[in-house]
Design an enzyme around this catalytic site. Structure first.
Site, PDB file in Angstrom:
ATOM      1  N   PHE A 244      -5.691   3.738   5.452  1.00  0.00           N
ATOM      2  CA  PHE A 244      -4.389   3.024   6.265  1.00  0.00           C
ATOM      3  C   PHE A 244      -3.243   3.771   6.018  1.00  0.00           C
ATOM      4  CE2 PHE A 244      -5.648  -0.476   8.830  1.00  0.00           C
ATOM      5  CZ  PHE A 244      -6.964  -0.634   8.760  1.00  0.00           C
TER       6      PHE A 244
ATOM      7  N   ASN B 142       3.106  -7.606  -3.121  1.00  0.00           N
ATOM      8  CA  ASN B 142       3.589  -7.378  -2.007  1.00  0.00           C
ATOM      9  C   ASN B 142       3.229  -8.500  -0.910  1.00  0.00           C
ATOM     10  OD1 ASN B 142       1.053  -6.458  -0.587  1.00  0.00           O
ATOM     11  ND2 ASN B 142       1.316  -4.849  -2.010  1.00  0.00           N
TER      12      ASN B 142
ATOM     13  N   ILE C 182      -6.919   4.773  -5.258  1.00  0.00           N
ATOM     14  CA  ILE C 182      -8.289   4.413  -4.952  1.00  0.00           C
ATOM     15  C   ILE C 182      -8.913   5.164  -3.833  1.00  0.00           C
ATOM     16  CG2 ILE C 182     -10.017   2.480  -4.536  1.00  0.00           C
ATOM     17  CD1 ILE C 182      -7.778   0.675  -5.494  1.00  0.00           C
ATOM     18  N   LEU C 183      -8.019   5.420  -2.820  1.00  0.00           N
ATOM     19  CA  LEU C 183      -8.588   5.999  -1.713  1.00  0.00           C
ATOM     20  C   LEU C 183      -8.919   7.581  -2.065  1.00  0.00           C
ATOM     21  CD1 LEU C 183      -9.077   5.886   1.453  1.00  0.00           C
ATOM     22  CD2 LEU C 183      -6.623   6.186   1.811  1.00  0.00           C
TER      23      LEU C 183
ATOM     24  N   LYS D 266      -6.147  12.834   1.030  1.00  0.00           N
ATOM     25  CA  LYS D 266      -7.110  11.828   0.391  1.00  0.00           C
ATOM     26  C   LYS D 266      -8.421  12.027   0.689  1.00  0.00           C
ATOM     27  CE  LYS D 266      -3.344   8.486  -0.229  1.00  0.00           C
ATOM     28  NZ  LYS D 266      -2.985   7.159  -0.549  1.00  0.00           N
TER      29      LYS D 266
ATOM     30  N   LYS E  57       4.767 -14.069 -23.186  1.00  0.00           N
ATOM     31  CA  LYS E  57       5.576 -14.081 -21.940  1.00  0.00           C
ATOM     32  C   LYS E  57       7.030 -13.582 -22.764  1.00  0.00           C
ATOM     33  CE  LYS E  57       8.088 -17.412 -19.664  1.00  0.00           C
ATOM     34  NZ  LYS E  57       9.154 -18.589 -20.102  1.00  0.00           N
TER      35      LYS E  57
END
Ligand code: CTP
Length: 415
Positions: A333, A220, A317-318, A351, A299
């Site tokens: 966040f 991203n 993860i949070l 969370k 590939k």
């Protein structure tokens, strides 16, 4: 790439007339490369050793030589330069400028600006060995040191005058490093002491990279700027900081432990390995929510006209940190486009975070690759702070000060 405390700072470099003036060109070049905005003032005799054009080219700014060379009628140059300086460096500093500084003389652009500035001053003397050792010079140096002027000691070696001894200008790299350390020290002081001293802070930053095959991946637009600003702020407030960085385009900070990771899976591992010892964990990274269900080892070849890529959820993860937390202050966040408050509060509860920093990514001055952000901070009771558009560096500092307060409050409440 390591970012420096010189980035974005205005440094005035005063060059005086000694043979070492040529070394000041290398100094200006290094300061500029490390991101400083460098303004050069030369004395008349310095301009006999090196052409002002050299400094103009290296600093990409006009060079000042004469007090009365007023280019902009709206400002008085020496006052303007004096006011805008974050740091003043005199290199090389002759016995003459050292004497003028010690006794408050102001008879040219450099000495006048030095008298008008309130910025910290760093002096790098360079002169003949006997001149340096002269009691008058030594007394002037002591006087300046007592007033808080800092020095980069001259080196010992072959001098241009033929003597071997102390008096040779310190290397440009050493002067630039000293300038950097001085600005970092000031940043710590400006941050209001060390409320995070003795605390361990983990910050994640950047966008994770989820591999499809050995040469392709999903990622991203995260630059890592917000997380890096938080890590720098935590460092400046005295914390022991680990920055777990996925793909970032911004420069990584100095003075913190940097752990590079690629995928959400790697980041989870890196966070969890350090989690138990942490006091504050900030999840500023843009973690991919999905990854290719199969990661091919060779590939992919093109065959059919259409290709469907099957994705699976990455570990959150949070949320995992929220399940595992004991003493840790957990900060997440939330990037939202609508219903900021409701979504942020929902994330906080789901969370198990202590704070959620929410930004409306559609707002001007907020978001991925810009140096500013505008955020609201939520805790279990609702919105606790709203910080309008400001540099990410300032948001980082405010957030880390808030974290320090929350930790202190908890300890005060603990039985
Ligand atoms: N996060 C994480 N692990 C993930 C995804 C997100 O740790 N796999 C963290 C981010 O670092 C951020 C917070 O979770 O601190 C919010 O991320 P976001 O993707 O907005 O959370 P979601 O709950 O997935 O939000 P949405 O439902 O809006 O996608």
């Amino acid at each position: 790439m390591v970012s420096s405390s010189l980035r974005g700072r205005t440094i005035v470099v005063g060059v005086t007339g000694g043979i070492a003036a040529y070394k000041a060109a290398a100094l200006v070049s290094r300061l500029t490369q490390r991101g400083a905005d460098v303004r050069v003032i030369m004395t008349e005799s310095a301009a006999k050793f090196v052409a002002p054009l050299t400094f103009q080219t290296l600093s990409r700014n006009p060079v000042y030589t004469d007090t009365f060379d007023e280019r902009d009628p709206a400002v008085v140059s020496h006052i303007d330069l004096a006011d805008h300086a974050d740091l003043f460096i005199v290199a090389p500093a002759t016995a003459n400028i050292i004497a003028k500084m010690a006794h408050g003389l102001a008879d040219d652009m450099l000495s006048t600006t030095l008298l008008a500035t309130t910025a910290p001053i760093l002096v790098a003397p360079a002169m003949n060995v006997h001149m340096y050792a002269h009691p008058a010079v030594q007394a002037n140096l002591r006087l300046l040191a007592e007033r808080g002027v800092r020095f980069v000691e001259p080196g010992t070696g072959q001098l241009a005058c033929g003597y071997v001894g102390k008096g040779r200008l310190a290397e440009p790299e050493t002067i630039a490093d000293t300038a950097e350390a001085l600005l970092a020290e000031m940043a710590r002081e400006a941050a209001g002491g060390h409320p995070l001293a003795g605390r361990r802070v983990i910050v994640t930053a950047g966008g994770t990279v989820e591999r499809i095959d050995p040469v392709r991946y999903i990622t991203n637009d995260s630059s890592g700027k917000m997380g890096i600003a938080i890590a720098e702020a935590a460092r400046d407030l005295g914390a022991d900081v680990t920055l777990i960085a996925a793909r970032v385009t911004a420069e990584l900070p100095a003075g913190v432990e940097v752990v590079r990771v690629e995928s959400a899976e790697d980041m989870l591992r890196a966070v969890m390995e350090r989690f138990d010892e942490a006091d504050v964990v900030v999840k500023a990274a843009a973690v991919a929510d999905y990854r290719p269900a199969v990661r091919r080892t060779s590939k992919m070849k093109k065959k059919e006209d259409r290709l469907t890529l099957e994705l699976e959820k990455t570990p959150d993860i949070l949320a995992e940190a929220g399940r595992r937390k004991t003493k840790q202050l957990l900060i997440g966040f939330a990037a939202e486009t609508d219903d900021l408050e409701a979504n942020a509060m929902d994330k906080l509860r789901r969370k198990n975070c202590d704070l959620i920093v929410a930004n409306d990514v559609t707002a001007p001055g907020a978001g991925f690759d810009v140096d500013t952000n505008a955020v609201s901070v939520f805790d279990a009771a609702g919105r606790t702070a709203e910080w309008k558009v400001m540099p990410k560096r300032e948001i980082g500092l405010r957030l880390m000060r808030l974290a320090a307060e929350r930790l202190a409050d908890r300890e005060a409440e603990a039985p």
